[in-house]
Design an enzyme around this catalytic site. Sequence first.
Site, short mmCIF file in Angstrom:
data_model
loop_
_atom_site.label_atom_id
_atom_site.label_comp_id
_atom_site.label_asym_id
_atom_site.label_seq_id
_atom_site.Cartn_x
_atom_site.Cartn_y
_atom_site.Cartn_z
CG HIS A 56 6.47 -13.00 17.15
ND1 HIS A 56 4.79 -12.70 17.06
CD2 HIS A 56 6.10 -14.03 16.90
CE1 HIS A 56 3.94 -14.00 16.48
NE2 HIS A 56 4.80 -15.31 16.76
CG HIS A 58 6.99 -19.30 18.85
ND1 HIS A 58 5.19 -19.59 19.45
CD2 HIS A 58 6.47 -18.10 18.22
CE1 HIS A 58 4.61 -18.90 18.40
NE2 HIS A 58 5.96 -18.03 17.56
CD GLN A 151 0.77 -22.75 17.03
OE1 GLN A 151 1.77 -22.61 17.35
NE2 GLN A 151 0.03 -22.30 16.14
CG HIS A 209 0.03 -16.24 15.44
ND1 HIS A 209 1.02 -15.96 17.13
CD2 HIS A 209 1.61 -17.16 15.77
CE1 HIS A 209 2.32 -16.00 17.81
NE2 HIS A 209 2.74 -17.17 16.18
CD GLU A 212 2.06 -17.50 10.63
OE1 GLU A 212 2.69 -17.41 10.58
OE2 GLU A 212 1.39 -17.26 12.19
CG ASP A 308 7.80 -16.32 13.96
OD1 ASP A 308 7.33 -16.18 15.45
OD2 ASP A 308 6.64 -16.99 12.71
CD1 TRP A 314 5.45 -23.30 11.86
CD2 TRP A 314 5.83 -23.75 14.35
NE1 TRP A 314 4.29 -23.56 12.75
CE2 TRP A 314 4.86 -24.25 14.31
CE3 TRP A 314 6.80 -23.77 15.31
CZ2 TRP A 314 4.44 -24.79 15.29
CZ3 TRP A 314 6.17 -23.53 16.11
CH2 TRP A 314 4.70 -24.23 16.60
#
Length: 415
Positions: A56, A58, A151, A209, A212, A308, A314
């Site tokens: 996982h 991005h 997203q 997701h 979360e 992640d 983030w």
Amino acid sequence: MQIVNARLRQRPELYRIEISNGLFTDITAQDSPQTATAEQLDAGGKLICAPFIEPHIHLDAALTAGEPSWNQSGTLFEGIERWGERKPLLNEADIRERVLKTLNLLIGNGVQFVRTHADTSDPSLVGLKTLCALRDELKDKIDIQVVAFPQDGLLSYPGGDKLMEEALEIGADVVGGIPHFEYTRELGVASMKRVIELAMKYDRLVDVHCDEIDDPNSRFLEVLACEALFNELGSRVTASHTTAMHSYDNAYCSKLFLLLKRSGINFISCPTESIHLQGRFDTYPKRRGVTRVKELNEAGINVCFAEDSIFDPWYSLGNGKLLRTLDFGLHICQMMGYQDFSSALSLITDNSARTMNIESRYGIEVGKPASFNLLEGEDDYIVLRNQGDVLLSVRHGEIIMQREPSRIVTPPWIG
């Protein structure tokens, strides 16, 4: 290639491993240590382990922290806002440059399999198209699965459902979702049903997701698990994050875990990122905001760790070292018993392979592709405790990364 004096996980003996035509052809226990010939690789009693897996991440957002501005609050939702400011600046060249740099970090730290999310809340789909192209171009160097990730919401974002289908037509491997970010509970539930419907229509995996958020009333996991169960898709479905579970009461969880086990779905926890993003609205007591990894694991439910993010809106740290994530994750999740340590590497290897549905071509077994890491340590515990380096990474019988063992020179007054 022939390797001698190798250790394998959960086994006390030394082993000789033979590789031919990119496959493991023989794995035999040694009676005693052997002197390696010039043609043999001497593992020196160190651990041979299946390659690390990043399930996982991005990649389309990697290396963009502070562009054009920083996430000052540290919250998930400001991160989404900051990414929304960066998206108009995306183009193929920009994405390629950052993705290749990030993949080099991962490969240099023993990762050979990656599942990356690509934002589909973008009419150009440039991130998804670029990642699918790189997946195909780099298939001899690293395995990549691309998740079509809405997203800004599958049903709340204008045209989100149409963009998802377009992404699947382009060739995304996995259907994503984000039900807790949809405008209403009803839209979140509908999005989970739609994700499963699309996975069946296009014969794809699912990675959502899911929940979360710190809100204990965010309970889309039960919807996803139920849809997976009823449609017999459990092993092909993954719930990522599920941080709201940290805020669920035990009575509800006792019921939920029955469903989760029956469904057979997988879980991914991103402990370093979750503990950073969650609990931001708490003063004290302050929640860890990480899903119940220990309890899932003890219940026999498949769960694995992921990093992640690497330097994005983030999470402004990250370095591609899954052993760091594993170390932090065990601390955060209070999995600090010897039994936890002795099987720790499963959280970034075998469990992740099961999540990505690659078990048939993963692992150190005769007849499977000869892909592995040589680690600085003899077993899971020693590698974890010393944060041992990945000394060698071999893919299909070919060395793709090699480094010398670290050496500390002590002053003469230390005995």
